[in-house]
Design a protein around this motif. Structure first.
Motif, PDB file in Angstrom:
ATOM      1  N   SER A 266       0.962  -1.064  -0.218  1.00 36.47           N
ATOM      2  CA  SER A 266       0.005  -0.009   0.112  1.00 36.47           C
ATOM      3  C   SER A 266       0.888   1.122  -0.039  1.00 36.47           C
ATOM      4  CB  SER A 266      -0.879   0.029   1.197  1.00 36.47           C
ATOM      5  OG  SER A 266      -0.152  -0.001   2.452  1.00 36.47           O
ATOM      6  N   GLU A 267       0.411   2.458  -0.254  1.00 41.86           N
ATOM      7  CA  GLU A 267       1.254   3.763  -0.174  1.00 41.86           C
ATOM      8  C   GLU A 267       1.279   3.895   1.151  1.00 41.86           C
ATOM      9  OE1 GLU A 267      -0.500   7.175  -2.502  1.00 41.86           O
ATOM     10  OE2 GLU A 267      -1.308   5.536  -3.972  1.00 41.86           O
TER      11      GLU A 267
ATOM     12  N   GLY B 220      -4.894  -0.765  -1.922  1.00 38.21           N
ATOM     13  CA  GLY B 220      -3.664  -1.394  -1.793  1.00 38.21           C
ATOM     14  C   GLY B 220      -3.581  -2.773  -2.662  1.00 38.21           C
ATOM     15  N   VAL B 221      -2.850  -3.346  -2.653  1.00 34.10           N
ATOM     16  CA  VAL B 221      -2.611  -4.584  -3.529  1.00 34.10           C
ATOM     17  C   VAL B 221      -2.068  -5.937  -2.864  1.00 34.10           C
ATOM     18  CG1 VAL B 221      -1.217  -5.695  -5.528  1.00 34.10           C
ATOM     19  CG2 VAL B 221      -1.887  -3.581  -5.467  1.00 34.10           C
ATOM     20  N   VAL B 222      -2.640  -7.071  -2.849  1.00 39.10           N
ATOM     21  CA  VAL B 222      -2.171  -8.277  -2.377  1.00 39.10           C
ATOM     22  C   VAL B 222      -1.588  -9.117  -3.430  1.00 39.10           C
ATOM     23  CG1 VAL B 222      -2.580 -10.347  -1.038  1.00 39.10           C
ATOM     24  CG2 VAL B 222      -3.598  -8.062  -0.288  1.00 39.10           C
ATOM     25  N   GLU B 223      -0.295  -9.391  -3.360  1.00 40.35           N
ATOM     26  CA  GLU B 223       0.413 -10.282  -4.427  1.00 40.35           C
ATOM     27  C   GLU B 223       0.322 -11.607  -3.820  1.00 40.35           C
ATOM     28  OE1 GLU B 223       4.911 -11.014  -6.282  1.00 40.35           O
ATOM     29  OE2 GLU B 223       4.654  -9.073  -5.301  1.00 40.35           O
ATOM     30  N   VAL B 224      -0.041 -12.486  -4.696  1.00 44.40           N
ATOM     31  CA  VAL B 224       0.057 -13.989  -4.229  1.00 44.40           C
ATOM     32  C   VAL B 224       1.028 -14.603  -4.897  1.00 44.40           C
ATOM     33  CG1 VAL B 224      -1.483 -15.946  -4.128  1.00 44.40           C
ATOM     34  CG2 VAL B 224      -2.796 -13.553  -3.796  1.00 44.40           C
ATOM     35  N   ARG B 225       1.847 -15.512  -4.378  1.00 44.63           N
ATOM     36  CA  ARG B 225       2.971 -16.167  -4.878  1.00 44.63           C
ATOM     37  C   ARG B 225       3.169 -17.501  -4.220  1.00 44.63           C
ATOM     38  NH1 ARG B 225       8.719 -13.263  -5.934  1.00 44.63           N
ATOM     39  NH2 ARG B 225       7.394 -11.502  -5.940  1.00 44.63           N
ATOM     40  N   PRO B 226       3.286 -18.709  -4.914  1.00 44.57           N
ATOM     41  CA  PRO B 226       3.469 -19.911  -4.543  1.00 44.57           C
ATOM     42  C   PRO B 226       4.738 -19.931  -3.950  1.00 44.57           C
ATOM     43  CG  PRO B 226       2.526 -20.098  -6.893  1.00 44.57           C
ATOM     44  CD  PRO B 226       2.664 -18.768  -6.548  1.00 44.57           C
TER      45      PRO B 226
END
Length: 112
Positions: free
Chosen positions: A9-10, A102-108
């Protein structure tokens, strides 16, 4: 399978929220922290406290500040156990930061 959910988020975005919005966001984060699929989670200190380590020409360089100068900064992360990407995305969509720009990045997570 495990997935990392990284919250961006900012800086200062939380201060723009009303007290009622902050209360709802805290309750939603609390719900995530008590979800049985949560493996571990951590909120990070403000980006101003970051220190970066780089190597250049055989020397280690230590500088104040985050890795990259960007508009949004990493504020926290959780590791979750989900059946598949769809379930991990469902968890990510429930993170309050998404509702507030905001953003939620999802990564395995790579199995060891």
């Amino acid at each position: 399978m495990q997935y990392a959910l990284m919250f961006y988020s900012e800086p200062g975005a939380g201060e723009a929220l009303s007290e009622a919005e902050r209360d709802v966001a805290r309750a939603d984060f609390s719900e995530l922290l008590h979800d049985p699929r949560l493996v571990v989670g951590a909120q990070l200190a403000p980006v101003e406290s970051a220190t970066s380590v780089r190597a250049h020409a055989g020397r280690t360089l230590v500088t104040d500040g985050p890795f990259a100068n960007t508009k949004e900064v990493l504020g926290g992360l959780v590791l979750v156990e989900a059946a598949d990407l769809d379930e991990a995305l469902e968890l990510a969509a429930a993170v309050p930061i998404v509702r507030f720009g905001g953003v939620v990045e999802v990564r395995p997570v790579v199995a060891r």
